[in-house]
Design a protein around this motif. Structure first.
Motif, mmCIF file in Angstrom:
data_model
loop_
_atom_site.group_PDB
_atom_site.id
_atom_site.type_symbol
_atom_site.label_atom_id
_atom_site.label_comp_id
_atom_site.label_asym_id
_atom_site.label_seq_id
_atom_site.Cartn_x
_atom_site.Cartn_y
_atom_site.Cartn_z
ATOM 1 N N THR A 1 18.652 5.348 -0.353
ATOM 2 C CA THR A 1 18.664 6.325 0.649
ATOM 3 C C THR A 1 18.124 7.764 0.388
ATOM 4 O OG1 THR A 1 20.791 5.550 1.745
ATOM 5 C CG2 THR A 1 20.042 7.710 2.628
ATOM 6 N N VAL A 2 16.724 7.958 0.918
ATOM 7 C CA VAL A 2 15.964 9.141 0.444
ATOM 8 C C VAL A 2 16.212 10.159 1.548
ATOM 9 C CG1 VAL A 2 13.897 10.160 -0.251
ATOM 10 C CG2 VAL A 2 14.491 7.776 -0.642
ATOM 11 N N SER A 3 16.879 11.404 1.301
ATOM 12 C CA SER A 3 17.023 12.517 2.076
ATOM 13 C C SER A 3 15.958 13.493 2.049
ATOM 14 C CB SER A 3 18.438 13.333 1.898
ATOM 15 O OG SER A 3 18.454 13.810 0.466
ATOM 16 N N SER A 4 15.533 14.016 3.242
ATOM 17 C CA SER A 4 14.737 14.963 3.432
ATOM 18 C C SER A 4 14.931 16.387 3.233
ATOM 19 C CB SER A 4 13.945 14.889 4.765
ATOM 20 O OG SER A 4 14.931 15.214 5.556
ATOM 21 N N GLU B 1 10.918 7.926 4.387
ATOM 22 C CA GLU B 1 10.600 6.366 4.561
ATOM 23 C C GLU B 1 10.819 5.383 3.537
ATOM 24 O OE1 GLU B 1 8.717 9.103 4.611
ATOM 25 O OE2 GLU B 1 6.548 8.780 4.402
ATOM 26 N N ASP B 2 11.020 5.670 2.502
ATOM 27 C CA ASP B 2 11.325 4.686 1.427
ATOM 28 C C ASP B 2 12.879 4.086 1.507
ATOM 29 O OD1 ASP B 2 9.595 6.555 -1.034
ATOM 30 O OD2 ASP B 2 8.862 4.792 0.126
ATOM 31 N N THR B 3 13.302 4.792 2.414
ATOM 32 C CA THR B 3 14.963 4.290 2.725
ATOM 33 C C THR B 3 14.902 2.821 3.027
ATOM 34 O OG1 THR B 3 15.546 6.668 3.096
ATOM 35 C CG2 THR B 3 16.912 4.762 3.995
ATOM 36 N N GLY B 4 16.143 2.249 2.691
ATOM 37 C CA GLY B 4 16.239 0.942 3.047
ATOM 38 C C GLY B 4 17.153 0.115 1.982
ATOM 39 N N VAL B 5 17.231 -1.110 2.459
ATOM 40 C CA VAL B 5 17.956 -1.777 1.408
ATOM 41 C C VAL B 5 17.055 -2.653 0.725
ATOM 42 C CG1 VAL B 5 19.511 -3.865 1.057
ATOM 43 C CG2 VAL B 5 20.038 -2.292 3.080
ATOM 44 N N TYR B 6 17.245 -2.664 -0.609
ATOM 45 C CA TYR B 6 16.100 -3.376 -1.547
ATOM 46 C C TYR B 6 16.563 -4.650 -2.039
ATOM 47 C CZ TYR B 6 13.158 0.697 -1.274
ATOM 48 O OH TYR B 6 12.150 1.629 -0.854
ATOM 49 N N PHE B 7 15.964 -5.722 -1.879
ATOM 50 C CA PHE B 7 16.154 -7.067 -2.362
ATOM 51 C C PHE B 7 15.583 -7.585 -3.610
ATOM 52 C CE2 PHE B 7 19.187 -8.006 1.069
ATOM 53 C CZ PHE B 7 18.912 -7.280 2.132
ATOM 54 N N CYS B 8 15.942 -7.793 -4.523
ATOM 55 C CA CYS B 8 15.049 -8.765 -5.523
ATOM 56 C C CYS B 8 14.989 -9.918 -5.153
ATOM 57 C CB CYS B 8 15.515 -8.462 -6.909
ATOM 58 S SG CYS B 8 17.169 -9.040 -7.279
ATOM 59 N N ASN B 9 13.877 -10.630 -5.836
ATOM 60 C CA ASN B 9 13.947 -12.199 -5.718
ATOM 61 C C ASN B 9 13.167 -12.949 -6.623
ATOM 62 O OD1 ASN B 9 11.148 -12.173 -4.821
ATOM 63 N ND2 ASN B 9 11.130 -13.143 -3.179
ATOM 64 N N ALA B 10 13.320 -14.158 -6.642
ATOM 65 C CA ALA B 10 12.674 -14.835 -7.787
ATOM 66 C C ALA B 10 12.143 -16.158 -7.307
ATOM 67 C CB ALA B 10 13.468 -14.802 -9.015
ATOM 68 N N GLU B 11 11.079 -16.414 -7.785
ATOM 69 C CA GLU B 11 10.523 -17.906 -7.389
ATOM 70 C C GLU B 11 10.870 -18.620 -8.900
ATOM 71 O OE1 GLU B 11 6.391 -18.685 -7.710
ATOM 72 O OE2 GLU B 11 6.630 -19.964 -5.663
ATOM 73 N N ALA B 12 11.813 -19.475 -8.665
ATOM 74 C CA ALA B 12 12.310 -20.184 -10.007
ATOM 75 C C ALA B 12 12.768 -21.805 -9.965
ATOM 76 C CB ALA B 12 13.889 -19.583 -10.436
ATOM 77 N N ARG B 13 13.198 -22.177 -10.828
ATOM 78 C CA ARG B 13 13.760 -23.772 -11.032
ATOM 79 C C ARG B 13 14.842 -23.493 -11.740
ATOM 80 N NH1 ARG B 13 9.499 -27.645 -10.311
ATOM 81 N NH2 ARG B 13 7.593 -26.916 -10.757
ATOM 82 N N SER B 14 15.999 -24.054 -11.258
ATOM 83 C CA SER B 14 17.302 -24.219 -11.898
ATOM 84 C C SER B 14 17.485 -25.206 -12.847
ATOM 85 C CB SER B 14 18.430 -24.294 -10.738
ATOM 86 O OG SER B 14 18.269 -25.435 -10.148
ATOM 87 N N SER B 15 16.535 -26.072 -12.799
ATOM 88 C CA SER B 15 16.405 -27.210 -13.936
ATOM 89 C C SER B 15 15.048 -27.824 -13.659
ATOM 90 C CB SER B 15 17.551 -28.106 -13.804
ATOM 91 O OG SER B 15 17.492 -28.834 -12.464
ATOM 92 N N ASP C 1 0.712 -1.055 -0.195
ATOM 93 C CA ASP C 1 -0.123 0.067 0.084
ATOM 94 C C ASP C 1 0.916 1.160 0.054
ATOM 95 O OD1 ASP C 1 -2.823 -1.349 1.929
ATOM 96 O OD2 ASP C 1 -2.536 -1.364 -0.172
ATOM 97 N N PRO C 2 2.076 1.370 0.911
ATOM 98 C CA PRO C 2 2.689 2.493 1.016
ATOM 99 C C PRO C 2 3.217 3.128 -0.376
ATOM 100 C CG PRO C 2 3.117 1.266 2.701
ATOM 101 C CD PRO C 2 2.306 0.367 1.762
ATOM 102 N N VAL C 3 3.395 2.143 -1.600
ATOM 103 C CA VAL C 3 4.244 2.564 -2.852
ATOM 104 C C VAL C 3 3.136 2.567 -3.722
ATOM 105 C CG1 VAL C 3 6.114 1.225 -1.863
ATOM 106 C CG2 VAL C 3 4.741 0.236 -3.380
ATOM 107 N N LYS C 4 2.132 2.252 -3.591
ATOM 108 C CA LYS C 4 0.958 2.311 -4.968
ATOM 109 C C LYS C 4 0.868 3.643 -5.544
ATOM 110 C CE LYS C 4 -1.849 -1.570 -3.427
ATOM 111 N NZ LYS C 4 -3.343 -2.029 -2.743
#
Length: 120
Positions: free
Chosen positions: A117-120, A87-101, A60-63
């Motif tokens: 990092t978002v400065s005010s 408040e959007d500041t943080g470490v952003y991680f990507c992920n994937a649901e996947a099969r390697s084979s 919801d906060p980013v919609k």
């Protein structure tokens, strides 16, 4: 499956950034890809996800401010972030649901994280 995220940095409030994440290695298929954010002392929280057919889901906060996209031909996903807030500041991680084979089960793979990092 390895995920490499990039694009983080320092930006002023109201600005924008684009994060990218590329999957590489042995990849049979990728289902949902997503972005999560973590701040000190808090759990990693969902930001946005996108299915293989392009269906999206946002916290919801980013919609209305963030847009997730993907390129199935390149096994990449991007997160366009606009009207950024401190408040959007943080470490952003990507992920994937996947099969390697084809014979391996679906698993969740994570990238290394990129700092926003978002400065005010």
């Amino acid at each position: 499956v390895q995920l490499q995220a990039s694009g983080g940095g320092l930006v002023q409030a109201g600005g924008f950034l684009r994060l990218s994440c590329a999957a590489s290695g042995s990849i049979s298929s990728i289902n949902t890809m997503g972005w999560y954010r973590q701040t000190p002392g808090k759990r990693r929280e969902l930001v946005a996800t996108i299915t293989r057919d392009g269906s999206t889901n946002y916290a919801d906060p980013v919609k209305g401010r963030y847009t997730i996209s993907r390129d199935n031909t390149k096994n990449t996903t991007s997160l366009q972030m606009s009207r950024l807030k401190p408040e959007d500041t943080g470490v952003y991680f990507c992920n994937a649901e996947a099969r390697s084979s084809w014979y391996n089960p679906l698993s969740i793979f994570w990238g290394q994280g990129t700092l926003v990092t978002v400065s005010s």
